[in-house]
Enzyme design. Sequence first.
Site, PDB file in Angstrom:
ATOM      1  N   GLU A  89       0.297  -1.640   0.135  1.00 29.99           N
ATOM      2  CA  GLU A  89       0.199   0.161  -0.029  1.00 29.99           C
ATOM      3  C   GLU A  89       0.695   1.720  -0.046  1.00 29.99           C
ATOM      4  OE1 GLU A  89      -2.430  -3.464   1.231  1.00 29.99           O
ATOM      5  OE2 GLU A  89      -0.511  -2.488   1.806  1.00 29.99           O
ATOM      6  N   HIS A 144     -11.126  -6.305   8.130  1.00 30.54           N
ATOM      7  CA  HIS A 144     -11.431  -6.771   6.800  1.00 30.54           C
ATOM      8  C   HIS A 144     -12.678  -6.206   7.082  1.00 30.54           C
ATOM      9  CE1 HIS A 144      -8.272  -9.166   6.905  1.00 30.54           C
ATOM     10  NE2 HIS A 144      -8.543  -9.020   4.826  1.00 30.54           N
TER      11      HIS A 144
END
Length: 323
Positions: free
Chosen positions: A60, A129
């Site tokens: 990321e 998540h």
Amino acid sequence: MRQITFSEATLEAMREEITRDNSIFVMGEDIARQGGIFGQFKGLKEEFGEDTVMDTPISETAIIGAAVGAAMAGMRPVADMHFADFMGVAMDEVFNQMAKVRYMFGGQTTVPMVIRAPDGLTAGGAAQHSQSIEAWFMNIPGVIVVTPSNPADAKGLLKSAIRDNNPVIYFENKILYKEKGPVPEGEFLVPIGKANVVREGADITIVSYSIAMKKAYEVADMLAKDGIKAEVIDLRTLVPYDKETILESVKKTHRLAIIHEAVKQGGVGSEIAAYVAEEAVEYLDAPIKRFGAPFTPVPFSPPLENAYRLNSEKIAKELKNLF
């Protein structure tokens, strides 16, 4: 009007914008090879090629860092985060670089980029998540935050985000991807910073956004059975949020509730409640009510996950007590 899914609406927005402007490109994990884990990029690589739709390493930091550099160099990157939860890995790039570059350079450069961030509760997603992290970014000057709740806004806000010269974080709820709704064909923009009064009422203002709009509608229907007419506002944009529309509504209804899926503590509801208390407390006939998740990580256990979720019946019952 034709009905398409939230995911299809974002895909259409991407296709139209890439066709319109060759400075736009997309990058992220598995978006070229797989079309995104939710299908929101399906077919783009085949249509536009791997120079425009590219897979990246699982980093990321690299994805957002590269997007910031590309934006400063004149491109308009769209960076996909796979899951919004993973943005924490690249927070230095987000709040020390992306958000501040235009200010620190005195406006000599812009950072026209979009971070697409799938967020929200999903069955069994658990603590890493299933998070709703939008409130973090309300505290970072220089970043625009949008949160569509339906397919039409998904298309219109994404197109507006891509065209903006500031960095935009585009939160797209994972459960909403399969939701269908009417979406205009062709050129269709939703203005950033403008809320939508989706239901007019005179007795209480309910403010919400993204997936929690479902609860807002349910609560409004439950209140209506008791003759309480709720005005429902879909924020659509969190930064900058539409203060004027909220104040106008509260001055009319004299009551306010804010509903969001994210944790209640320090959430978007806290900011809105504080603002209304500062600017319109004399119009309020009851305490402001905020509804959000408990201050705990998202549970994996199905019974605990269910208890963690917003409950429309409980919200409606509490709001009835304001009258």
